[in-house]
Design a protein around this motif. Structure first.
Motif: not given
Length: 92
Positions: A1-29
Motif C-alpha cells: 500500500m502506498a504511504k500517506t503524507v502523514d506516513d512520509l512526514r513521520d518517516e522523515i521525522r524519525e530519520a532525523v532524530g525527531r519523533y512521530e506525531r499522532v496528529e497530522s501537522t506540517a514540520f516545525t522550524k
C-alpha cells in the motif's frame, strides 16, 4: 500500500532524530532545521531561517529544485516532495 503524507512526514521525522506525531501537522522550524542538517544544507548559526528558506534548501539538496529559491517553496511540502526527501534520507 502506498504511504500517506502523514506516513512520509513521520518517516522523515524519525530519520532525523525527531519523533512521530499522532496528529497530522506540517514540520516545525526545528524539524526543518534537523532535516536541513541531515541533507547537508547549511542554515548558519543563530536564529533559524524562515520555513520557506529551509524548505527550498532541502528541496534543492535532494534534487527537487534547480536552485535554492524560497519563493518556489512557500507552502508545505507536497507528497512527491516528501517522497523524494524520504528517499534521500534512506540513502544517508
Amino acid at each position: 500500500m502506498a504511504k500517506t503524507v502523514d506516513d512520509l512526514r513521520d518517516e522523515i521525522r524519525e530519520a532525523v532524530g525527531r519523533y512521530e506525531r499522532v496528529e497530522s501537522t506540517a514540520f516545525t522550524k526545528e524539524a526543518l532545521a534537523a532535516i536541513c542538517e541531515a541533507v547537508d544544507y547549511d542554515i548558519g548559526a543563530g536564529s533559524l531561517p524562515s520555513k520557506s528558506r529551509m524548505r527550498a534548501g532541502i528541496l534543492w539538496k535532494v534534487g527537487e529544485l534547480p536552485e535554492d529559491d524560497p519563493e518556489r517553496a512557500s507552502s508545505a511540502f507536497r507528497k512527491a516532495e516528501l517522497a523524494a526527501i524520504a528517499t534521500a534520507l534512506r540513502r544517508e
